[in-house]
Scaffold this motif. Structure first.
Motif: not given
Length: 252
Positions: A1-15
């Protein structure tokens, strides 16, 4: 299975830049942010381009119950998070302490410190259960050097710096890596948010030099995450070539 990344503030910029990069590297993604329409559009774009699985969680990290309920309600397969990118954060206002806004202070403290903690508590427990994971905490040069009128924002990023060190200590026996990334001037929506939509004032922050962009930070995060499992980079400070400190920038 692929690894999983959880990203907060993903709606713009660095996220958002991190979402693109980790999708490109074949990670499945949990994307969080306040603007559900942006999250949905980003998820659709990434799924089409990279054929990656994406779970979308629209919530405000300041709301503890929203954070807990949205994350804990995810199916079990999504709780095997390999990478948490604590990116959600903001600055409000640029005033001396005596003129500061109570509301601005609350927004910064609730987002940058308390929201950061809420997400970290939930996800770090998942990582402890599986004895693996990597937590990336987005700090700032503001957490290393206090600058005029930065007061409360600088204090919140100093808290992130301290909490990053504390997490490293607390989680080292659990096989979990912890890293802080401390950027200098990065041209994103950051200054526009700080100045509450004043685009002209925000643009002047980056006038006369070449600032970092979101992709620069995303690529740095990927470098850190992609090190061998026995390597942990505790922290990195990254600034534009034209920036020597929080307050010294060579402008043309």
């Amino acid at each position: 299975m692929s690894k999983i990344a959880l990203i907060t503030g993903a709606t713009s910029g660095i996220g958002e830049a991190c979402a693109h990069l980790f999708a490109r590297e074949h990670y499945n993604l949990i994307l969080t942010g306040r603007r559900g329409d942006r999250l949905d559009a980003l998820a659709k774009k990434l799924n089409t381009k990279y054929n990656t699985e994406i779970a979308v969680c629209a919530f405000d990290v300041r709301d503890r119950e929203q954070v807990i309920s949205n994350l804990e309600e995810l199916p079990a397969k999504w709780k095997k998070v390999n990478v948490l990118i604590n990116n959600a954060g903001l600055s409000q206002g640029l005033d001396p302490i005596q003129n500061g806004s109570y509301d601005d202070w609350d927004t910064m403290i609730d987002t940058n410190v308390k929201g950061f903690l809420y997400v970290s508590k939930v996800v770090s427990n998942w990582m402890v259960e599986h004895k693996t994971g990597h937590i990336i905490n987005l700090g700032s040069i503001a957490g290393k050097e206090v600058y005029p009128n930065g007061n409360v924002y600088c204090a919140t990023k100093a808290a992130v710096d301290a909490l990053n060190q504390a997490m490293r200590i607390d989680l080292v026996t659990q096989g979990i890596r912890v890293t802080a990334i401390h950027p200098g001037a990065v041209e994103t929506e950051f200054s526009e948010v700080r100045f509450k939509g004043d685009k002209d004032r925000a643009k002047k922050v980056y006038a006369g030099f070449e600032p970092l962009v979101a992709d620069d930070i995303a690529e740095t995060i990927w470098f850190v995450v992609s090190r061998p499992p026995h390597v942990n980079i505790n922290e990195l400070t990254i600034m534009p070539t034209a920036q020597a400190s929080a307050t010294i920038i060579s402008r043309k």
